[in-house]
Design a protein around this motif. Structure first.
Motif: not given
Ligand code: DLL
Length: 438
Positions: A186-192, A201-211, A227-238
């Motif tokens: 939910s915070y990732a969505i908020y950040l986006a 623009d995360p794809r241009k201005d940031l180097k993020l690739k993994i979440g 994934e679409n809003d931040l241009g990253i691959e998102a992983f689930d961790i529990y």
């Protein structure tokens, strides 16, 4: 290929090797609990079990479950198996009622936790050269420090930014060249959203690739949005405080469930109503026996988290069983006019509407005899300019979709962008105002 594993020996052990290893640890753990905690000695004695009765992994089923209330009743240190002198760190989760749940760690527990977090991060592609923006809360919550220890073990650069001050977070990600984002979904969505507002623009201005996202239930559709809003691959961790914190299981890049680190946890899935153990593939409550925990050992701990276990080998080569995305918690299940509804079902519907932002709230009330079920959903900037007639059509379509899944017809309230409060930690999606009413 070897490079994809942090600990190839265990991550790719054959099922036979794994089960043998688990059995050895289980026998030792039951004996350890019996000898070192009055709680388990009494529990096992009253169930007529002695440690020597554990001869196979199935024998674990003779052991009574441990539930959250056992931990609360023995708060804070009643279930410790070591002298407090041997405890080097304590975490806690607030829970919803009563005493918090306390996690107490020995040096050995800390080493295991760091190892499992390193293994988890590595499975999502995190390497030494990565810069990790860690927006999980630091403090009693296990998120911040759990990721911290794992990242340090890998040797990545960790930015311990914790939660809050969203604008500064975006600036730091930009200036420090962060490649990995760790926070609640939910915070990732908020950040986006905040980036969008600030013209970043995360794809241009940031180097993020993994979440790396976890600590609360989230859906496939939320993954798509992130994934679409931040241009990253998102992983689930529990993970959960009672077991260590994050690092119990994680997705690999095949994204077909979360690998449970079975060399450290014995997992079962049970029918939450009867307690019967269910076969692989059936939905039920996750029950874990941590096999290497020493300070605060647990036997057959009922998590209340609902999932499905799959046991066949994953294409990534890891052999450990996988748990499917958490569907919800058995205590999250809402009973609305007698119908069982999981908040995740509502989320699924909301996320299917591109006209809506990713923020919503479920509000339940009982002003008279009947439950009143309202879904408050936020419009996007674009759709907030729609005519009343267009909004009425949209409301009807949402109501119909919820009805198809739950059989209920909620009131749909569409609100302007930004009206639903954001959280930096776990999102609060349900507002149940019914308690004490009729
Ligand atoms: O939330 C540990 C954690 C921190 C996990 C950061 C992942 C990332 P607790 O505060 O004790 O610990 O809450 C544990 O959160 O029983 C689940 O109901 C829920 N939960 C944790 N991870 C996930 C996930 C941390 N990936 C409780 N999906 C658990 C769904 C999750 N629910």
């Amino acid at each position: 290929m070897a490079d994809i594993y942090w600990n190839k020996k265990f991550e790719t052990a054959t099922t036979d090797e794994l089960r043998k290893h688990q059995l050895q640890l289980l026998k030792e753990k039951v004996k350890f609990c019996y000898e070192n905690t009055a709680f388990y000695r009494n529990r096992l004695k009253s169930a007529g079990i002695s440690p020597s009765d554990i001869k196979t992994l199935e024998d674990a089923q003779k052991i009574p479950f441990t539930v959250k209330d056992d931990l609360r009743d023995n708060y804070p240190f009643g279930m410790l198996a070591v002298h407090l002198d041997n405890i080097v760190e304590i975490h806690a989760s607030s829970g919803t009622t009563g005493n918090p749940i306390v996690g107490a760690y020995t040096t050995n527990d800390m080493d295991v936790w760091a190892e499992l977090m390193a293994r988890s991060l590595y499975a999502t592609g995190v390497r030494r050269q990565d810069v990790i923006h860690n927006a999980y809360g630091y403090g009693l919550f296990t998120g911040g420090l759990g990721f911290h220890y794992g990242a340090q073990k890998i040797g990545s650069t960790i930015i311990p930014v914790s939660g809050g001050m969203t604008q500064r977070q975006i600036k730091l990600m930009k200036d420090l060249g962060s490649t990995v984002l760790c926070c609640t979904p939910s915070y990732a969505i908020y950040l986006a959203e905040a980036m969008n507002k600030e013209g970043v623009d995360p794809r241009k201005d940031l180097k993020l690739k993994i979440g790396n996202f976890g600590a609360e239930p989230w859906s496939e559709r939320i993954r798509e949005r992130i994934e679409n809003d931040l241009g990253i691959e998102a992983f689930d961790i529990y993970g959960l405080t009672e077991l260590c914190g994050p690092g119990v299981s994680v997705e690999c890049n095949k994204h077909n469930g979360l690998h449970i680190w079975e060399d450290h946890f014995l997992v079962e899935i049970i029918d939450p109503k009867t307690g019967d153990v269910l076969p692989a593939g059936e939905e039920g409550e996750l029950v874990f026996t941590p096999l290497t925990k020493t300070g605060f050992p647990l036997l057959r701990f009922r998590t209340r988290d609902i999932s499905v276990i799959e046991t066949e080998k994953c294409d990534c080569g890891r052999t450990h069983s996988r748990m499917m995305r958490i569907r919800g918690r058995s205590d999250d299940m809402l009973i609305i006019r007698g119908v069982n509804v999981f908040p995740s079902q509502i989320e699924y519907v909301i996320m299917g509407f591109p006209e809506l932002a990713a923020q919503y709230q479920i509000i339940l009330d009982r002003p008279e005899a009947l439950d009143v079920f309202t879904i408050k959903a936020e419009l996007t900037e674009q759709t907030s300019k729609s005519t009343q007639e267009e909004l009425n059509v949209l409301k009807r379509r949402i109501r119909q979709k919820v009805n198809n899944i739950t059989g209920l017809s909620p009131i749909i309230e569409l609100v302007k962008p930004g009206e639903i409060p954001r959280t930096v930690g776990k999102a609060k999606r349900v507002l149940d105002l019914r308690s004490g009413k009729i």
